[in-house]
Design a protein around this motif. Sequence first.
Motif, PDB file in Angstrom:
ATOM      1  N   ILE A 199       0.852  -1.188   0.000  1.00  0.00           N
ATOM      2  CA  ILE A 199       0.000   0.000   0.000  1.00  0.00           C
ATOM      3  C   ILE A 199       0.888   1.238   0.000  1.00  0.00           C
ATOM      4  CG2 ILE A 199      -1.806   1.244   1.260  1.00  0.00           C
ATOM      5  CD1 ILE A 199      -2.528  -1.500   2.541  1.00  0.00           C
ATOM      6  N   PRO A 200       0.649   2.171  -0.912  1.00  0.00           N
ATOM      7  CA  PRO A 200       1.470   3.387  -0.910  1.00  0.00           C
ATOM      8  C   PRO A 200       1.219   4.214   0.354  1.00  0.00           C
ATOM      9  CG  PRO A 200      -0.309   3.579  -2.522  1.00  0.00           C
ATOM     10  CD  PRO A 200      -0.361   2.187  -1.974  1.00  0.00           C
ATOM     11  N   LYS A 201       2.219   4.966   0.761  1.00  0.00           N
ATOM     12  CA  LYS A 201       2.089   5.805   1.959  1.00  0.00           C
ATOM     13  C   LYS A 201       1.073   6.907   1.750  1.00  0.00           C
ATOM     14  CE  LYS A 201       6.591   4.929   3.945  1.00  0.00           C
ATOM     15  NZ  LYS A 201       7.812   5.492   4.493  1.00  0.00           N
ATOM     16  N   VAL A 202       0.940   7.368   0.514  1.00  0.00           N
ATOM     17  CA  VAL A 202      -0.036   8.400   0.176  1.00  0.00           C
ATOM     18  C   VAL A 202      -1.256   7.700  -0.417  1.00  0.00           C
ATOM     19  CG1 VAL A 202      -0.475  10.426  -1.260  1.00  0.00           C
ATOM     20  CG2 VAL A 202       1.813  10.043  -0.282  1.00  0.00           C
ATOM     21  N   GLN A 203      -2.407   7.940   0.141  1.00  0.00           N
ATOM     22  CA  GLN A 203      -3.615   7.282  -0.349  1.00  0.00           C
ATOM     23  C   GLN A 203      -4.206   8.038  -1.540  1.00  0.00           C
ATOM     24  OE1 GLN A 203      -5.016   4.166   1.055  1.00  0.00           O
ATOM     25  NE2 GLN A 203      -2.828   4.329   1.405  1.00  0.00           N
ATOM     26  N   VAL A 204      -4.466   7.291  -2.608  1.00  0.00           N
ATOM     27  CA  VAL A 204      -5.023   7.835  -3.841  1.00  0.00           C
ATOM     28  C   VAL A 204      -6.046   6.847  -4.390  1.00  0.00           C
ATOM     29  CG1 VAL A 204      -3.004   9.227  -4.463  1.00  0.00           C
ATOM     30  CG2 VAL A 204      -3.122   6.831  -5.176  1.00  0.00           C
ATOM     31  N   GLU A 239       2.372  11.040  -6.956  1.00  0.00           N
ATOM     32  CA  GLU A 239       3.503  11.832  -7.453  1.00  0.00           C
ATOM     33  C   GLU A 239       4.559  10.845  -7.943  1.00  0.00           C
ATOM     34  OE1 GLU A 239       3.731  15.144  -7.701  1.00  0.00           O
ATOM     35  OE2 GLU A 239       1.679  15.334  -6.911  1.00  0.00           O
ATOM     36  N   GLU A 240       5.372  11.265  -8.872  1.00  0.00           N
ATOM     37  CA  GLU A 240       6.344  10.344  -9.466  1.00  0.00           C
ATOM     38  C   GLU A 240       7.231   9.681  -8.413  1.00  0.00           C
ATOM     39  OE1 GLU A 240       9.370   9.497 -12.974  1.00  0.00           O
ATOM     40  OE2 GLU A 240       7.763  10.930 -13.211  1.00  0.00           O
ATOM     41  N   SER A 241       7.716  10.437  -7.442  1.00  0.00           N
ATOM     42  CA  SER A 241       8.605   9.856  -6.429  1.00  0.00           C
ATOM     43  C   SER A 241       7.872   8.819  -5.581  1.00  0.00           C
ATOM     44  CB  SER A 241       9.209  10.944  -5.540  1.00  0.00           C
ATOM     45  OG  SER A 241       8.180  11.654  -4.860  1.00  0.00           O
ATOM     46  N   ASP A 242       6.591   9.055  -5.273  1.00  0.00           N
ATOM     47  CA  ASP A 242       5.809   8.077  -4.507  1.00  0.00           C
ATOM     48  C   ASP A 242       5.536   6.825  -5.334  1.00  0.00           C
ATOM     49  OD1 ASP A 242       5.641   9.658  -2.175  1.00  0.00           O
ATOM     50  OD2 ASP A 242       3.906  10.739  -2.990  1.00  0.00           O
ATOM     51  N   TYR A 243       5.264   7.019  -6.635  1.00  0.00           N
ATOM     52  CA  TYR A 243       5.039   5.882  -7.527  1.00  0.00           C
ATOM     53  C   TYR A 243       6.318   5.041  -7.640  1.00  0.00           C
ATOM     54  CZ  TYR A 243       3.977   3.142 -11.666  1.00  0.00           C
ATOM     55  OH  TYR A 243       3.790   2.100 -12.540  1.00  0.00           O
ATOM     56  N   ALA A 285       8.725   4.809  -5.471  1.00  0.00           N
ATOM     57  CA  ALA A 285       8.937   4.125  -4.184  1.00  0.00           C
ATOM     58  C   ALA A 285       8.025   2.903  -4.076  1.00  0.00           C
ATOM     59  CB  ALA A 285       8.681   5.088  -3.025  1.00  0.00           C
ATOM     60  N   LEU A 286       6.778   3.035  -4.514  1.00  0.00           N
ATOM     61  CA  LEU A 286       5.838   1.906  -4.494  1.00  0.00           C
ATOM     62  C   LEU A 286       6.352   0.775  -5.366  1.00  0.00           C
ATOM     63  CD1 LEU A 286       2.980   0.706  -3.793  1.00  0.00           C
ATOM     64  CD2 LEU A 286       2.189   1.828  -5.902  1.00  0.00           C
ATOM     65  N   MET A 287       6.750   1.091  -6.591  1.00  0.00           N
ATOM     66  CA  MET A 287       7.203   0.050  -7.513  1.00  0.00           C
ATOM     67  C   MET A 287       8.529  -0.567  -7.068  1.00  0.00           C
ATOM     68  SD  MET A 287       4.949  -0.651  -9.624  1.00  0.00           S
ATOM     69  CE  MET A 287       3.417  -0.080  -8.949  1.00  0.00           C
ATOM     70  N   ALA A 288       9.397   0.210  -6.438  1.00  0.00           N
ATOM     71  CA  ALA A 288      10.641  -0.358  -5.903  1.00  0.00           C
ATOM     72  C   ALA A 288      10.317  -1.362  -4.802  1.00  0.00           C
ATOM     73  CB  ALA A 288      11.546   0.755  -5.373  1.00  0.00           C
ATOM     74  N   THR A 289       9.313  -1.051  -4.001  1.00  0.00           N
ATOM     75  CA  THR A 289       8.897  -1.980  -2.945  1.00  0.00           C
ATOM     76  C   THR A 289       8.267  -3.224  -3.543  1.00  0.00           C
ATOM     77  OG1 THR A 289       8.555  -0.127  -1.440  1.00  0.00           O
ATOM     78  CG2 THR A 289       7.485  -2.217  -0.867  1.00  0.00           C
ATOM     79  N   VAL A 290       7.458  -3.060  -4.573  1.00  0.00           N
ATOM     80  CA  VAL A 290       6.862  -4.203  -5.268  1.00  0.00           C
ATOM     81  C   VAL A 290       7.965  -5.112  -5.817  1.00  0.00           C
ATOM     82  CG1 VAL A 290       5.515  -4.865  -7.315  1.00  0.00           C
ATOM     83  CG2 VAL A 290       4.673  -3.067  -5.785  1.00  0.00           C
ATOM     84  N   GLN A 291       8.990  -4.537  -6.406  1.00  0.00           N
ATOM     85  CA  GLN A 291      10.103  -5.329  -6.934  1.00  0.00           C
ATOM     86  C   GLN A 291      10.807  -6.086  -5.808  1.00  0.00           C
ATOM     87  OE1 GLN A 291      13.542  -3.179  -8.456  1.00  0.00           O
ATOM     88  NE2 GLN A 291      13.665  -4.651 -10.157  1.00  0.00           N
TER      89      GLN A 291
END
Length: 98
Positions: A6-11, A18-22, A24-30
Amino acid sequence: GQVVVIPKVQVNFVWDLEESDYQALMATVQKVGRRLREVFPDKRRVGVTIEGLDIKNHAHVVIFPYDNVAQYHGGADMAAEPDHAALAKLAERLAFNE
C-alpha cells in the motif's frame, strides 16, 4: 504468500501518485517480488495486480506466487478458517530482516 503493498499516500489510482511516490511503491513491489521468489522457489511465476477499490482514496498492489493460470485466477476459500499458525510461520519467512 500473497502480499499487499500500500502506498504511503492514499489515492484512488496508483497513477495519481507523485512520481517519487510511484517509484517508491514500484521499488517496494520489486523487492517483495524478489523475496517471494526466494521463499517460494518451487513456484514458476510471481504475479502482480494493481488494484483501485471502490473505497475513497485506496489503491494497492497485490503480489503473489503461482504455478499456472488456475492459480493465478483462483481465489482463496473465504469460508474456510485459516491456519493461523501456518500463516504466522509464513509471515516470518517473508519478513525482511533489515
